[in-house]
Structures are given as structure tokens and as C-alpha cells.
Design an enzyme around this catalytic site. Sequence first.
Site, mmCIF file in Angstrom:
data_model
loop_
_atom_site.group_PDB
_atom_site.id
_atom_site.type_symbol
_atom_site.label_atom_id
_atom_site.label_comp_id
_atom_site.label_asym_id
_atom_site.label_seq_id
_atom_site.Cartn_x
_atom_site.Cartn_y
_atom_site.Cartn_z
ATOM 1 C CG HIS A 100 36.732 -12.410 1.131
ATOM 2 N ND1 HIS A 100 37.655 -11.886 0.260
ATOM 3 C CD2 HIS A 100 36.237 -11.356 1.838
ATOM 4 C CE1 HIS A 100 37.707 -10.569 0.409
ATOM 5 N NE2 HIS A 100 36.852 -10.222 1.372
ATOM 6 C CG ASN A 101 38.459 -18.265 5.219
ATOM 7 O OD1 ASN A 101 38.291 -17.618 6.250
ATOM 8 N ND2 ASN A 101 39.660 -18.538 4.738
ATOM 9 C CB SER A 102 33.597 -19.766 7.921
ATOM 10 O OG SER A 102 34.543 -20.735 8.299
ATOM 11 C CG ASP B 8 34.429 -6.075 6.049
ATOM 12 O OD1 ASP B 8 34.194 -5.541 4.957
ATOM 13 O OD2 ASP B 8 34.794 -7.268 6.142
#
Length: 817
Positions: free
Chosen positions: A545-547, A714
Site C-alpha cells: 500500500h504505497n504510491s 483497486d
Amino acid sequence: MGCASSIHISDRVVYQSGKESEDSHSPQQTNTTQQGNPASALPLKPPSCKTTLTEVQFGPMKLFKDPLQVLLVFSKEDSQSNGFCWACEKANFRCSMARTPESALECFLEKHHDLVIIDHRHSRHFDAEALCRSIRAVNSSENTVIVAVVKRPDREEASVMPLINAGFNRRYVENANMMACYNELLQLEHGEVRAQFKLRAGNAIFTALEQSQEAIEITSEDQVIQYVNPAYESIMGYQRGELIGKEIIEVPKSEKNKPDLLETINSCIRKGKEWQGIYYAKKKNGDSIQQNVKITPVIGQGGKIRHYVSINWPLHDNNKSDKSTERVQAESQTDIQSSKHKDRRKGSLDVRSTTSRGSDGSSQRRHSSMARIHSMTIEAPITKVINIINAAQESSPMPVAEALDRVLEILRTTELYSPQFGTNDEDPHTNDLVGGLMTDGLRRLSGNEYILASKQPHHMPSHLTTPLTLNDIPPRIAQTMENEESWDFDIVNLEAATMKRPLTYLGMKIFSRFGVCEYLNCPEATLRSWLQVIEANYHSSNSYHNSSHAADVLHATAYFLSKERVKQSLDPIDEVAALIAATVHDVDHPGRTNSFLCNAGSELAILYNDTAVLESHHAALAFQITTRDDKCNIFKNIERNEYRTLRQAIIDMVLATEMTKHFEHVNKFVNSINKPLAALEENGGSSDEDSAKSILTSPENRILVKRMLIKCADISNPCRPQELCIEWAGRISEEYFAQTDEEKRQGLPVVMPVFDRNTCSIPKSQISFIDYFITDMFDAWDAFADLPNLMQHLDNNFKYWKGLDERKLHSLRPPPE
């Protein structure tokens, strides 16, 4: 290459250089002068060709600087100007000369010299003090040393205050002796110039501290707080104004530390030794947080300790490893054509075939897909009710059929869509995924008591990178984004090319392609600043869950928005909302699930009452970040009502990514959009086009399309090319492993026991996720948007995981042959 030794003179600027470089201007002008023959200006041997880098010791670091840039300002050539020219040549400095204040200022603005020497002896030629003030008015002159050459006093010594007030650092009493000039330059280089160089480096170092994600505190030798960085403010809840100037003992301490811990730390650091260990800090709101702390004494003037530097980071950040080549994703998987996997699908009920839109191969596939829509493997009771009513309508009289239509309308717009989950004898991977992603996390350990752990800190990086324009993107990065409109675009390559900052670059390109700036009436610079600050608030320490994940979801969103059926459904404001929602949908994600945060009693879980904790936080923080600073407020110039509509759409889409309502969103989409569209195709007729348009564009259905779009974006990783699918699978698995490790370490309920790094079968977890969450959703989305390439990737990836599992392998990849 030969050396050039020349002075280029005009009434504007005169340059002298020790080598051919960009510092040499117009070599053809060597013998063109209004002041005299330059050949007689320096009757000396040519300077050395070499250009050396000077090494400067700055505390524990060694800094390297280029040869000094010197600007000489003399209205005419004389022995004094020649002396400094020769001295610069001997010292191997890069020297420029100007004859007028105007040319001096122009030259300084071009080169930003380290040292400026101004002739102050003859006021009739120009006002030296006025020139100094003009140079000082330039921001870049802050670290420039300016010297005044003054006349030798006849009798009494003149005050230096007028020179200081004008901005001079030093005066030089005229002395044309070449060695005197040379010695003066050497003293300046190793004195004032070097000190200014260190100050300049100090600015860069403090900029690094400001951008650091670790909380940093600097105190004096007497333990008085002198500096804290933004990360410290964010984690501890203080503003720096509340801390600067306070003694450490004035800041409240946590009662969780052992009584003698502070004494142990102080006795260690006062001896000049570094201390590192676990320490509980007390936030402004009274909460205690556990941190890894390193305190380093800094030796300064007189060989004594002059400062203490404390670096603190939340304990839970330590267990995140960076296995960039082995990662998986359980929260972003996709779908498979069930016609190819009938062996793995659960039993279907009431299969109803429907006719397709055409007779080509794609329509044949769509026929199969629409049949699966009517037989979703995980059916909520409401879905079964709707199917029964649909069947009853076919043989009912008109009044009954119309009444049943009204019943269906009511059922499609109420909250009756949550499915009934299976029993405990189902696959443990499926049970754990459901429990971990679809519950509030407050699982009972024994009796009726819920376990709440210590609160986890909220880590908020706030650093920004230098803004770029779309045209300034480095070629390597631009090349990696050339095929960004393709589904097979490689986000991992972009992550590497941008040094883990892909969201800003990809966002600039995609937002430009969709005309977001034009729609929002927002300058490109504001959009750039917004993308940068949003990316800065993603945690690069998270394996998944990062950029990069945000950039991947943004890419999928843009791809889906380009599909014809989606374009028919959505308005421009919907497209803008979707792109913004994708960008911010996981901002400040801590790398832990909602269940973990609820079990741990985190501040976020308490704030949002254990309901959609992370998703609520992502949406709220995104608007806080955007609106608190005009420089990044992309909504500043839109009309109030339009802003409220856009805001509502963004929030709704971000909240739709929460998994507890996964089946509700999918079922509503199928029953309100896919089934009515399929019925139109079956019946045919001239009014089909208008009816389809009304289905696609009704306000309620546009909301369902946007929710489905961002949900599929997502968790689209299983529909990506196989190498990307494997990479994301490894990353999400590592994040879940780290969560399980922390749950065990803190004595929290283990939300997903199968994600134990020592025993977990990654292929089984992927198969379960695809079967339970992905297949039905992507069957429905494919039936709507027509995505054969995604379905093919999904088919290939499912076979890949199935093949590993059949070989009883637990890893991401098979062992080498």
C-alpha cells in the site's frame, strides 16, 4: 585539449577562465576592447588547465565543492585588478570581471559567484556601496562573500560600519603586490567562503531533515529543544512552537517506561556514547506510543558535547522488509472466465442463458458471461429473491408483472445485499480472507472481552519534491510511460525509473490526457503540487500500500474510463472524480488492515467507530491536504455546488473500496445494470437504444458504475500480465506477513492466521481470493465494459497459481530447473 588563457573585455563584462568551458564567452572577442589591449593586462604565464574539487569537512561529513567562482568589479584596468587576476589564476579559481555596476549585477545573476571583490577606491567611477546593496538584494547572494578594496588611509583609520551596513563581509586595503592578493584569496577561501559554504550545506541538511519520514529532535547541551521536524510534529501531535526553547524535562513523559530508563539514557549520552533502544513517548493528547529511538551526542566547539540528535520512528515500521522481487496481493486480484474453470467453481443455481448482442466470437464469450451473471456463485438472499421474481414475471398477467416490477425496484435500492458466509469447514484461506477483509476486527479471544492493544502512531510524511512540467520529465521516465494507455503498461518499471515516486509522473500525464486542469480551472503548477503532496503522504515503507499501488489503480481507472460503455454512462465530472478518487484512495495507509486497527484500539479506529476506518481516513485526509494550502488546492477555482458534487462523488468512490460491502456493490451493479441491459438485448426492439441510455445514465446507476470501476481498478492485479500479477502477489503477502508478525508480538488476535510467513501457501491464498472475491465481480464488469484481454490474463494467472498448488509449492515461483 589545449589551455586557453585570455581575458575577454568589453564595457559590459570581462571574463577570464583557466580552461575552455561554458564560462568562456565569445573567444573571438579576445582582442576587442574599449579599455585597452587585453594582451597587456596579464603579462603572466597561462594558468594550469586542471580543475580540482575542494573537499570540505563538515562535522562527520565530507562535502565537495567546485573551484571558487570570483567576480572582480573594477572600473578600469590597473595594477590592483591585475594583481587579483593573477591571484585567481594561480589559485585556479574561475574569474569573471565587470567594468560597470550594471554588467556586474548581470554577471552575478548569471553565475552566482562565491566571492565578489568590488573596487571602493574611486567613488567618481561608481558607487561601490550601492552596488553591494544591489547584489545583496538578490536571494542567491545570501552565502556570497563580498570584499571592498579600499584606499590606504592617510592618517586615521576609517570606520568599517558603512561597509558592513552596505553588505560587505570584509575590506582589503589596496596592495597590488601579487602575493598579497594571492594570500588574501587563500584566507578568504579557507575562512569566510568556507564558512558560507558550510552554512549553505546546512540549509540543504535541514531541508533533508524537514522531508525525513522519521521524527527528529535536536536539543542543546543543556537538553533544551532547538529543533523538531514536521514528522515529529505529526507523530507527537505538537506544533514546533510549543516545543522550541523548552527543556526536555518539561515535556510530559509516558508512565510505560521503566523508572530508571531515563537515567540510563542520560548517563550514556552524557559520556558521549550513542544510545539506541525502545522508548515510550507521550503524545500531546496523552496517548503513549512505542518507538525505536536513537540519540546521538554531537561534539562541537571546545571538544564538548554541544547538541543531542534524537531520531524516532514507530516500532511497527521496523518489520517491513523490502523484497522487491517476491510479493503477492490478496486485496487486488481479478477475475477468470468461468467457462474455462468449471472445475474450480462452486455449484451454480438457476442458470439462465441469455442471448448475446451479436454473433461474433466476442459475443459468444459475452453470452457465456451473461449466463454467469444470473448464476453468481456467492449469492445473497436478496439475489435469490430477485431471480425468483424475475422467473415469476415471465408467466404472470400484466397487472402482476407490473406489481413485481415495483417490488424489484424497491429491492434494488435497499440495503439487502450482504451475502451469507459459509461454515467453518470451508477452505481456511477463504475464511481468513473473509475475516481479515470483511469484519470490523473485534474478534473475541476468550469469554466476552475484546482485546485492545496500544495505539499505533499515525505516520504522516510531508516532504515535497521539486515540481516538474510535463515537458521536463526525464527521457527515461517519459520512455517508460509511452504505452501508459495500454493495459499491459508496466508500473514496476515506472516505479524504478522514478525512484519510487511514480504517482506524480503518471498522474501528470493521465490528468493532462483527460483535461483535468481545464475542467477544474486549475493551473498545472497547482495540480503538480497536489500530486506531489498526495504522493508524499503514501508510506514508501509499505511493501504494497504505497504510491506505486495508487499509481497502478490510477492507471486502471484511466483505462476503464476509456471503454465505450463506461464513457456512455459517465459525465466529465464523474471522470474527474474517478481519477482523483483513484489517486487518493489509499493515502496514508499504514500497511495494516481495518481488522488490525480495530483490534489494536488505534486512534483511527476510535475516531471512526470501527467502521470503514481506513477508507474514511483516506477520504478525509485527502480533502484536508488539498484544502489547507492554496498552492495545492485543485478545487480552489470551481463553483461551490460543483465542488460539493465532486466531493461527494470522490468520497463515495473511496468508501466503495472497503471490502465489507464488496458483495453489496457487485450485486447492486448486476441487478440494476447488467440484468436490465441483458433483458433489453434478449427482447430486441426499436426503443432499445433509448432504454439502454436511460439505464446507463440514471443518477443511481452512474454511482454504481463508479463504485464498480474503482473496486475493479483497486483489485485488478490478477488481471495484469503474469509477471506483474506475481510481483503484486508477493507484495501484498509480505504486508500480511508483517501484520501477522506484529499481531503475535503484541499479543493481538491474529486476523489471518494462514498468512504466517513460515507456513503460508501463496498460491492457495491467491486461488481463494480469486474464487471468492474476483471471479463474479470481473465477470460482471467484463459483461458491462467488454474486457477480453483482462479475462485472458486472469485465466492465465489462475492456471499459474493452480499449477504451483498442484505441485504443493508454497512460493511465488517454481524452483529453478
